[in-house]
Design an enzyme around this catalytic site. Sequence first.
Site, mmCIF file in Angstrom:
data_model
loop_
_atom_site.group_PDB
_atom_site.id
_atom_site.type_symbol
_atom_site.label_atom_id
_atom_site.label_comp_id
_atom_site.label_asym_id
_atom_site.label_seq_id
_atom_site.Cartn_x
_atom_site.Cartn_y
_atom_site.Cartn_z
ATOM 1 N N SER A 144 20.068 28.122 41.575
ATOM 2 C CA SER A 144 21.320 28.354 42.297
ATOM 3 C C SER A 144 22.352 27.285 41.930
ATOM 4 C CB SER A 144 21.044 28.418 43.802
ATOM 5 O OG SER A 144 22.155 28.930 44.498
ATOM 6 N N GLU A 239 21.368 40.412 43.440
ATOM 7 C CA GLU A 239 22.111 39.245 43.916
ATOM 8 C C GLU A 239 23.535 39.192 43.395
ATOM 9 O OE1 GLU A 239 20.955 35.378 42.355
ATOM 10 O OE2 GLU A 239 19.226 36.304 41.399
ATOM 11 N N HIS A 269 18.025 36.486 45.380
ATOM 12 C CA HIS A 269 18.459 35.183 44.881
ATOM 13 C C HIS A 269 17.299 34.182 44.888
ATOM 14 C CE1 HIS A 269 21.337 32.100 43.929
ATOM 15 N NE2 HIS A 269 21.125 31.433 45.037
#
Length: 298
Positions: A144, A239, A269
Amino acid sequence: MDIGIDQINAMLRASSVAGDANATVEERRAGMLATTAVMTALETVEISEATLGGRPALAFRSPSAVAGKALLYLHGGGYVIGSPETHRGIVSHICDAMGANAWSLDYRMGPEDRYPAGVDDAVAAYRELLETHTPGDVIIAGDSAGGGLALASAMKARDAGLRMPAGLVLLSPWTNLNQVGSSYDTKAEADLMVSREALNWYVDQYLGADGNTDDPYVSPACGDFTGMPPMLVQVGTAEMLYSDSVAVAERAGAANIAVTLECWPHMPHVFQAFYPFLADSRAAIARIGAWGAAQLNR
């Protein structure tokens, strides 16, 4: 015991703190720590406190590690939440699969320490690793925001004249804080972990009122990929940040950088973090390990 993706999605819908617009920084950090508590570390991997690049870190010693091989891991959390503690489980599994010892860096985050503090910390950590490792024996990875940070710190290290690591592993990376790309709209309903409202909040905390989202060390998908190391990018097709991964792969390829883009159907995610519950998550970690080991042993 494995459960299906539908049950994972039900768990995500029931999680409230991460998506609560009124939650404070402290509440969001506590919520992430509580959520990740079930993602337990491998018992065979020794974990201890360390310091790297002048910052606290967790050091991981795996029985499968090949001498001299190292993984520098940068945790996700929007540059605001998360820590080596929240990611000790996934890092233990990745480094064991890769055959490398690892350092998970406690880099500075907003709003207390805004950009460029985190990027500077990641580059300092890599610079210190190079005092005891050759660049070809180091992989930099992150998920991320940590994936974006891994790419940004490699760019900044290159621009500082440092030799590049053996490779970058980017898991659902957030690489363009401008939130461009079709998936920000087409995947908005499917994504149960990320929203525009949440992303805007993280950008504000990380950059402040005067932040520049076009800065390539902030949004590395906008940067120069010349001379970057090989990359493995894994992303779920459910996502919002899907477009960020595709953009990185396209720009890397255009710059003649070896890049492997894996798009995992229906996965959320940072789906790799669900390894206690999903066979696909464990399979993805195994692929990370095999790819990383191949780069480290070239």
